[in-house]
Design a protein around this motif. Structure first.
Motif, PDB file in Angstrom:
ATOM      1  N   ALA A   1       0.826  -1.209   0.000  1.00  0.00           N
ATOM      2  CA  ALA A   1       0.000   0.000   0.000  1.00  0.00           C
ATOM      3  C   ALA A   1       0.862   1.261   0.000  1.00  0.00           C
ATOM      4  O   ALA A   1       0.520   2.259  -0.641  1.00  0.00           O
ATOM      5  N   ILE A   2       1.978   1.221   0.720  1.00  0.00           N
ATOM      6  CA  ILE A   2       2.903   2.361   0.737  1.00  0.00           C
ATOM      7  C   ILE A   2       3.442   2.612  -0.670  1.00  0.00           C
ATOM      8  O   ILE A   2       3.466   3.750  -1.148  1.00  0.00           O
ATOM      9  N   CYS A   3       3.888   1.564  -1.323  1.00  0.00           N
ATOM     10  CA  CYS A   3       4.450   1.698  -2.672  1.00  0.00           C
ATOM     11  C   CYS A   3       3.401   2.221  -3.654  1.00  0.00           C
ATOM     12  O   CYS A   3       3.713   3.027  -4.536  1.00  0.00           O
ATOM     13  N   ALA A   4       2.154   1.776  -3.479  1.00  0.00           N
ATOM     14  CA  ALA A   4       1.080   2.258  -4.346  1.00  0.00           C
ATOM     15  C   ALA A   4       0.782   3.724  -4.061  1.00  0.00           C
ATOM     16  O   ALA A   4       0.551   4.513  -4.982  1.00  0.00           O
ATOM     17  N   PHE A   5       0.810   4.101  -2.777  1.00  0.00           N
ATOM     18  CA  PHE A   5       0.495   5.479  -2.399  1.00  0.00           C
ATOM     19  C   PHE A   5       1.473   6.459  -3.020  1.00  0.00           C
ATOM     20  O   PHE A   5       1.080   7.539  -3.461  1.00  0.00           O
ATOM     21  N   VAL A   6       2.752   6.099  -3.047  1.00  0.00           N
ATOM     22  CA  VAL A   6       3.761   6.998  -3.620  1.00  0.00           C
ATOM     23  C   VAL A   6       3.973   6.722  -5.108  1.00  0.00           C
ATOM     24  O   VAL A   6       4.896   7.258  -5.714  1.00  0.00           O
ATOM     25  N   ASP A   7       3.092   5.897  -5.684  1.00  0.00           N
ATOM     26  CA  ASP A   7       3.104   5.629  -7.116  1.00  0.00           C
ATOM     27  C   ASP A   7       4.431   5.055  -7.585  1.00  0.00           C
ATOM     28  O   ASP A   7       4.876   5.310  -8.702  1.00  0.00           O
ATOM     29  N   GLY A   8       5.090   4.289  -6.723  1.00  0.00           N
ATOM     30  CA  GLY A   8       6.325   3.628  -7.107  1.00  0.00           C
ATOM     31  C   GLY A   8       7.525   4.537  -7.254  1.00  0.00           C
ATOM     32  O   GLY A   8       8.556   4.133  -7.803  1.00  0.00           O
ATOM     33  N   LEU A   9       7.447   5.762  -6.734  1.00  0.00           N
ATOM     34  CA  LEU A   9       8.578   6.695  -6.846  1.00  0.00           C
ATOM     35  C   LEU A   9       9.743   6.167  -6.011  1.00  0.00           C
ATOM     36  O   LEU A   9       9.630   6.038  -4.789  1.00  0.00           O
ATOM     37  N   PRO A  10      10.881   5.856  -6.631  1.00  0.00           N
ATOM     38  CA  PRO A  10      11.994   5.233  -5.898  1.00  0.00           C
ATOM     39  C   PRO A  10      12.454   6.029  -4.687  1.00  0.00           C
ATOM     40  O   PRO A  10      12.690   5.455  -3.616  1.00  0.00           O
TER      41      PRO A  10
ATOM     42  N   GLU B   1       2.544  -0.314   8.934  1.00  0.00           N
ATOM     43  CA  GLU B   1       1.206   0.278   9.026  1.00  0.00           C
ATOM     44  C   GLU B   1       1.293   1.741   9.483  1.00  0.00           C
ATOM     45  O   GLU B   1       0.598   2.613   8.946  1.00  0.00           O
ATOM     46  N   GLN B   2       2.149   2.017  10.461  1.00  0.00           N
ATOM     47  CA  GLN B   2       2.301   3.389  10.949  1.00  0.00           C
ATOM     48  C   GLN B   2       2.900   4.294   9.883  1.00  0.00           C
ATOM     49  O   GLN B   2       2.522   5.460   9.764  1.00  0.00           O
ATOM     50  N   ILE B   3       3.833   3.761   9.107  1.00  0.00           N
ATOM     51  CA  ILE B   3       4.419   4.542   8.010  1.00  0.00           C
ATOM     52  C   ILE B   3       3.334   4.945   7.022  1.00  0.00           C
ATOM     53  O   ILE B   3       3.259   6.100   6.584  1.00  0.00           O
ATOM     54  N   LEU B   4       2.488   3.991   6.651  1.00  0.00           N
ATOM     55  CA  LEU B   4       1.402   4.280   5.707  1.00  0.00           C
ATOM     56  C   LEU B   4       0.470   5.349   6.265  1.00  0.00           C
ATOM     57  O   LEU B   4       0.107   6.298   5.555  1.00  0.00           O
ATOM     58  N   GLN B   5       0.108   5.219   7.527  1.00  0.00           N
ATOM     59  CA  GLN B   5      -0.786   6.200   8.150  1.00  0.00           C
ATOM     60  C   GLN B   5      -0.168   7.594   8.147  1.00  0.00           C
ATOM     61  O   GLN B   5      -0.853   8.588   7.864  1.00  0.00           O
ATOM     62  N   GLN B   6       1.115   7.676   8.461  1.00  0.00           N
ATOM     63  CA  GLN B   6       1.790   8.972   8.499  1.00  0.00           C
ATOM     64  C   GLN B   6       1.901   9.589   7.103  1.00  0.00           C
ATOM     65  O   GLN B   6       1.749  10.803   6.938  1.00  0.00           O
ATOM     66  N   LEU B   7       2.169   8.764   6.108  1.00  0.00           N
ATOM     67  CA  LEU B   7       2.249   9.273   4.743  1.00  0.00           C
ATOM     68  C   LEU B   7       0.925   9.866   4.295  1.00  0.00           C
ATOM     69  O   LEU B   7       0.890  10.861   3.567  1.00  0.00           O
ATOM     70  N   GLN B   8      -0.150   9.261   4.730  1.00  0.00           N
ATOM     71  CA  GLN B   8      -1.474   9.723   4.314  1.00  0.00           C
ATOM     72  C   GLN B   8      -1.866  11.036   4.970  1.00  0.00           C
ATOM     73  O   GLN B   8      -2.807  11.695   4.516  1.00  0.00           O
TER      74      GLN B   8
END
Length: 207
Positions: free
Chosen positions: A27-36, A52-59
Motif C-alpha cells: 500500500a505504501i508503494c502504491a500510495f507513492v506511485d512507485g517513486l523510488p 502500518e504506521q508509516i502508511l498512516q503517516q504518509l497519508q
C-alpha cells in the motif's frame, strides 16, 4: 515493493515482516506511485515505525519523506525539496490552478474544474504537460497524492479562497445528481485514478 524490502533490510537487518506488514508495504508503494526516492525515504522509518504506521503517516503529510538518505545526491535526499522544486517550475497561474484543484477528491472533469476553480482547458493541458496532472481516456483528470498534499499546503494559508472554493464545489455538486459523484475533500489525501484504469500521462519529477 522489492526496493522497499531491500532498503528495509539495510536499516533493520533482523526485522521480519509479517503478511500484514507486506500488505502495508504494498500500500505504501502504491500510495507513492512507485517513486523510488519516496520508497527509500519511507522504508528508512522502519527504524522507528511499523509498516502500518508509516502508511498512516504518509497519508497525513509529507514529513516522513524528509528523512535523509546519506548515499543519495544531496538535492535528492528530501522529497519535499524535490516537490517544492517542481512547484517552483510552475508559473503563478499554474500554481493558482493546481492549488485550487485540491478541492476535488477522486478526480474531476473539465466541466467541474471550470465551474469551481475557473480553470480553462488550456490551464489543465499545461499542468498535464508539466506532469502535475494526468488525464485518462474518459477525459477525467487526476493528480498524484503527493502533489495534492503539496498543493494543499500552498492553499491552506488562504482560508478565504478555500471557503470560496468549498462553496462553489457544494453549489456545483448539488446542481445535478450526476455531479454529486464528484466529492469535495479538503482533508488529507490525494486523488488517484479508478482501479484498473490507466492514465495517459505518468508523474515525472524534475531535478
Amino acid at each position: 515493493m522489492t526496493l522497499f524490502l531491500s532498503q528495509a533490510r539495510r536499516v533493520r537487518p533482523t526485522a521480519r515482516l509479517t503478511d500484514a506488514d507486506l500488505a502495508h508495504v504494498q500500500a505504501i508503494c502504491a500510495f507513492v506511485d512507485g517513486l523510488p526516492l519516496a520508497i527509500e525515504l519511507a522504508a528508512n522509518w522502519l527504524r522507528m515505525l511499523t509498516a502500518e504506521q508509516i502508511l498512516q503517516q504518509l497519508q497525513t503529510g509529507l514529513e516522513l519523506l524528509e528523512f535523509p538518505v546519506v548515499d543519495l545526491p544531496e538535492r535528492h535526499r528530501n522529497l519535499r525539496v524535490v516537490l517544492e522544486q517542481s512547484w517552483h517550475y510552475l508559473t503563478p497561474r499554474d500554481q493558482e490552478v493546481l492549488a485550487a484543484l485540491v478541492v476535488f477528491h477522486g478526480g474531476f472533469t473539465f466541466a467541474a474544474a471550470a465551474a469551481v476553480t475557473g480553470a480553462s482547458l488550456r490551464d489543465l493541458q499545461v499542468l498535464v504537460d508539466k506532469s502535475m496532472l494526468s488525464v485518462d481516456v474518459t477525459g477525467r483528470f487526476n493528480r498524484h497524492a503527493l502533489i495534492a498534499q503539496l498543493s494543499r499546503q500552498h492553499l491552506d494559508p488562504d482560508h478565504q479562497r478555500q471557503r470560496q472554493l468549498e462553496e462553489r464545489h457544494a453549489a456545483f455538486s448539488s446542481s445535478s445528481p450526476a455531479r454529486a459523484s464528484t466529492r469535495c475533500s479538503m482533508s488529507t489525501g490525494g486523488s488517484r485514478g479508478a482501479p484498473g484504469s490507466k492514465s495517459s500521462t505518468r508523474i515525472s519529477w524534475r531535478p
